[in-house]
Design an enzyme around this catalytic site. Structure first.
Site, PDB file in Angstrom:
ATOM      1  N   PHE A 174      46.954  35.763 -17.459  1.00 43.57           N
ATOM      2  CA  PHE A 174      48.132  36.221 -18.199  1.00 43.57           C
ATOM      3  C   PHE A 174      47.795  37.595 -18.799  1.00 43.57           C
ATOM      4  O   PHE A 174      46.730  37.757 -19.410  1.00 43.57           O
ATOM      5  CB  PHE A 174      48.461  35.207 -19.295  1.00 43.57           C
ATOM      6  CG  PHE A 174      49.798  35.424 -19.942  1.00 43.57           C
ATOM      7  CD1 PHE A 174      50.928  34.783 -19.469  1.00 43.57           C
ATOM      8  CD2 PHE A 174      49.927  36.271 -21.030  1.00 43.57           C
ATOM      9  CE1 PHE A 174      52.167  34.975 -20.067  1.00 43.57           C
ATOM     10  CE2 PHE A 174      51.166  36.471 -21.634  1.00 43.57           C
ATOM     11  CZ  PHE A 174      52.295  35.826 -21.153  1.00 43.57           C
TER      12      PHE A 174
ATOM     13  N   ASP B 128      42.076  29.340 -22.303  1.00 41.72           N
ATOM     14  CA  ASP B 128      43.450  29.451 -22.789  1.00 41.72           C
ATOM     15  C   ASP B 128      44.230  28.259 -22.221  1.00 41.72           C
ATOM     16  O   ASP B 128      44.331  28.097 -21.005  1.00 41.72           O
ATOM     17  CB  ASP B 128      44.064  30.785 -22.327  1.00 41.72           C
ATOM     18  CG  ASP B 128      45.430  31.030 -22.958  1.00 41.72           C
ATOM     19  OD1 ASP B 128      46.144  30.047 -23.248  1.00 41.72           O
ATOM     20  OD2 ASP B 128      45.784  32.215 -23.154  1.00 41.72           O
TER      21      ASP B 128
ATOM     22  N   TYR C  35      54.676  26.878 -28.489  1.00 37.84           N
ATOM     23  CA  TYR C  35      56.131  26.968 -28.275  1.00 37.84           C
ATOM     24  C   TYR C  35      56.536  26.640 -26.846  1.00 37.84           C
ATOM     25  O   TYR C  35      57.686  26.711 -26.499  1.00 37.84           O
ATOM     26  CB  TYR C  35      56.669  28.353 -28.681  1.00 37.84           C
ATOM     27  CG  TYR C  35      55.941  29.546 -28.099  1.00 37.84           C
ATOM     28  CD1 TYR C  35      56.123  29.922 -26.778  1.00 37.84           C
ATOM     29  CD2 TYR C  35      55.080  30.305 -28.885  1.00 37.84           C
ATOM     30  CE1 TYR C  35      55.470  31.018 -26.252  1.00 37.84           C
ATOM     31  CE2 TYR C  35      54.416  31.405 -28.372  1.00 37.84           C
ATOM     32  CZ  TYR C  35      54.619  31.761 -27.050  1.00 37.84           C
ATOM     33  OH  TYR C  35      53.956  32.848 -26.530  1.00 37.84           O
ATOM     34  N   LYS C  36      55.551  26.284 -26.008  1.00 30.26           N
ATOM     35  CA  LYS C  36      55.872  25.917 -24.623  1.00 30.26           C
ATOM     36  C   LYS C  36      56.056  24.400 -24.547  1.00 30.26           C
ATOM     37  O   LYS C  36      57.037  23.872 -25.065  1.00 30.26           O
ATOM     38  CB  LYS C  36      54.786  26.448 -23.698  1.00 30.26           C
ATOM     39  CG  LYS C  36      54.813  27.987 -23.650  1.00 30.26           C
ATOM     40  CD  LYS C  36      53.663  28.634 -22.924  1.00 30.26           C
ATOM     41  CE  LYS C  36      53.842  30.153 -22.934  1.00 30.26           C
ATOM     42  NZ  LYS C  36      52.630  30.873 -22.553  1.00 30.26           N
TER      43      LYS C  36
ATOM     44  N   ARG D 125      60.163  30.750 -11.228  1.00 32.94           N
ATOM     45  CA  ARG D 125      59.351  29.685 -11.838  1.00 32.94           C
ATOM     46  C   ARG D 125      60.237  28.552 -12.334  1.00 32.94           C
ATOM     47  O   ARG D 125      61.250  28.774 -12.988  1.00 32.94           O
ATOM     48  CB  ARG D 125      58.615  30.260 -13.055  1.00 32.94           C
ATOM     49  CG  ARG D 125      57.159  30.429 -12.858  1.00 32.94           C
ATOM     50  CD  ARG D 125      56.387  30.840 -14.090  1.00 32.94           C
ATOM     51  NE  ARG D 125      57.090  31.068 -15.334  1.00 32.94           N
ATOM     52  CZ  ARG D 125      56.482  31.229 -16.506  1.00 32.94           C
ATOM     53  NH1 ARG D 125      55.163  31.165 -16.577  1.00 32.94           N
ATOM     54  NH2 ARG D 125      57.171  31.456 -17.607  1.00 32.94           N
TER      55      ARG D 125
HETATM   56  C1  LIG Z   1      52.396  32.173 -23.126  1.00 36.14           C
HETATM   57  C2  LIG Z   1      51.008  32.679 -23.019  1.00 36.14           C
HETATM   58  C3  LIG Z   1      50.474  33.550 -23.975  1.00 36.14           C
HETATM   59  C4  LIG Z   1      51.339  34.074 -25.092  1.00 36.14           C
HETATM   60  O1  LIG Z   1      50.613  34.708 -26.079  1.00 36.14           O
HETATM   61  P1  LIG Z   1      51.324  35.142 -27.440  1.00 36.14           P
HETATM   62  O2  LIG Z   1      50.276  35.774 -28.214  1.00 36.14           O
HETATM   63  O3  LIG Z   1      51.898  33.895 -28.042  1.00 36.14           O
HETATM   64  O4  LIG Z   1      52.455  36.054 -27.096  1.00 36.14           O
HETATM   65  C5  LIG Z   1      49.152  33.954 -23.827  1.00 36.14           C
HETATM   66  N1  LIG Z   1      48.399  33.522 -22.799  1.00 36.14           N
HETATM   67  C6  LIG Z   1      48.897  32.682 -21.856  1.00 36.14           C
HETATM   68  C7  LIG Z   1      48.024  32.222 -20.748  1.00 36.14           C
HETATM   69  C8  LIG Z   1      50.203  32.246 -21.938  1.00 36.14           C
HETATM   70  O5  LIG Z   1      50.696  31.430 -21.007  1.00 36.14           O
END
Ligand SMILES: *Cc1c(COP(=O)(O)O)cnc(C)c1O
Length: 411
Positions: free
Chosen positions: A125, A196, A221-222, A370
């Site tokens: 990501f 992560d 939040y997911k 997705r």
């Molecule tokens: C959704 C997601 C994030 C989001 O990071 P924020 O700091 O909350 O914006 C980071 N890493 C991964 C792998 C994600 O899927």
């Protein structure tokens, strides 16, 4: 909405998780396959937030800090711990995933001072890699080694590697790493592993301690439905907690913030990973959203997630060739998370046309559509309807309509 065949309806009737859908405030006619990006509102959250605002804040004012607010980062962390195979005092909640990643990678680098390489994946990501880049630049003299897609991260390890930073379930393809094997490889090379879990927590069983993970971060939040911008969690293994230091040494991570002493002295346990004042409104929403997880069986969640995504892929297979689609998510169960990604040349317009038909997924540039499967509230009927609507968008050429041509600001 069209009625599904009996065989699909029967899958919903025999689904042990089906009653959980009633715990969510989900618009009736909507097929929502984007809970891997922003989870649905659980019932009870808006009442909890209203109570915090109207009673705890308006009436309780400053006394509410001592009445439980100050402990929310650790109490909410303890609730998440059982979903990720951690002990309650290894997890805290606060800040964003990006910020927590900064703290964890920095803490890991600090524990391996002789080494100068951070290994990550090229298709991690973006924020994860941007954070690693920023940290390398800040510290100077650090290098980032990128693992190419489908290469084994274990092959990039060596005696110069301080940290291996990976996302467990890939946000694009849903490909999943074998956390235990890769962590063991990192340890064998003398490195530490930072995971992560943004696309894993609440989507599939995770056992950080069984895998020997050193640090972990993740979104709430997911799949955890904590609400937009809900604070992220941060995990540090018990064995490292005594020596791990993170550089955002704010007062809330101090041993005794209200001693107001001159020097930073980190708190014991994971509380040292906090920085500033906790986000009470968001933490309150998240703690309410987490209540429904108390007796969720993650094995049942995983079983249904795989059944939903198997069904979806099978239905898409029927028209994939005809419309030039490619399912990029691995077919093997143990190799995938809880979403399905389909490559399509005009994917962005297709997803917009689909949304107009009441089916919401999302799009990841340059060409991936997705579809997230959240077993607590996604039904087999939803899944079938999504595939049928997708087929119809292609068969009818609806996506070619001019109004879908423009790329939205947030996809
Ligand atoms: C959704 C997601 C994030 C989001 O990071 P924020 O700091 O909350 O914006 C980071 N890493 C991964 C792998 C994600 O899927």
């Amino acid at each position: 909405m069209i009625t599904p065949p009996d065989a699909i309806a029967a899958l919903d009737e025999s689904d042990p998780l089906a009653p959980m859908r009633a715990l969510f405030d989900l618009p009736d006619e909507l097929v929502y396959l984007d809970g891997n990006s922003l989870g649905v509102l659980p019932r009870g959250v808006s009442e909890r937030v209203a109570r915090i605002v109207n009673e705890e804040w308006r009436q309780g004012l400053i006394s509410s800090w001592g009445g439980g607010w100050i402990d929310l980062p650790t109490s909410v962390g303890a609730t998440i711990a059982h979903l990720i195979g951690a002990t309650p005092d290894e997890v805290v909640v606060g800040d964003s995933t990006s910020v927590n990643l900064f703290k964890c990678i920095a803490a890991a680098l600090h524990l391996r001072p002789e080494r100068r390489v951070i290994v990550t994946e090229a298709d991690n990501f973006p924020t994860d890699n941007y954070i690693a880049q920023g940290l390398a630049e800040l510290l100077g003299d650090y290098q980032i080694r990128y693992v190419a897609p489908y290469e084994d991260p274990a092959d990039a390890l060596g005696d110069d590697v301080a940290v291996l930073s990976l996302t467990h379930v890939n946000y694009r393809t849903a490909a999943v790493h074998d956390m235990r094997r890769v962590t063991t490889a990192a340890h064998d090379a003398g490195a530490l592993a930072v995971w992560d879990l943004s696309h894993s927590t609440g989507a599939l069983p995770v056992d950080l301690n069984a895998a020997g993970a050193d640090f972990a971060v993740g979104c709430t939040y997911k799949y955890l439905n904590g609400g937009p911008g809900a604070p992220a969690f941060c995990f540090a293994a018990q064995t490292l907690l005594g020596e791990a230091r993170q550089p955002l040494s704010g007062w809330m991570g101090h041993m005794d913030p209200f001693a107001f002493g001159p020097d930073y002295d980190p708190a014991p346990a994971a509380r040292r990973f906090l920085c500033g004042t906790p986000q009470i409104l968001s933490l309150g929403a998240l703690s309410s959203a987490l209540e429904l997880w108390s007796d969720v069986d993650m094995i049942a969640v995983r079983r249904k997630s795989l059944a939903l995504s198997d069904l979806f892929m099978g239905l898409v297979d029927e028209f994939a060739d005809e419309h030039g689609l490619e399912i990029v998510t691995p077919r093997q169960h143990e190799r995938r998370g809880s979403h399905v990604s389909v490559r399509a040349a005009n994917g962005h317009a297709v997803m917009r046309a689909l949304a107009e038909r009441g089916v919401v997924g999302d799009f990841r540039a340059p060409d991936l559509m997705r579809f997230g499967f959240t077993p607590l509230y996604t039904s087999f009927t939803d899944t079938w309807r999504a595939a049928m609507a997708l087929r119809d968008v292609f068969d009818s050429h609806a996506w070619r309509n001019e109004r879908f041509a423009q790329r939205l600001r947030v996809t």
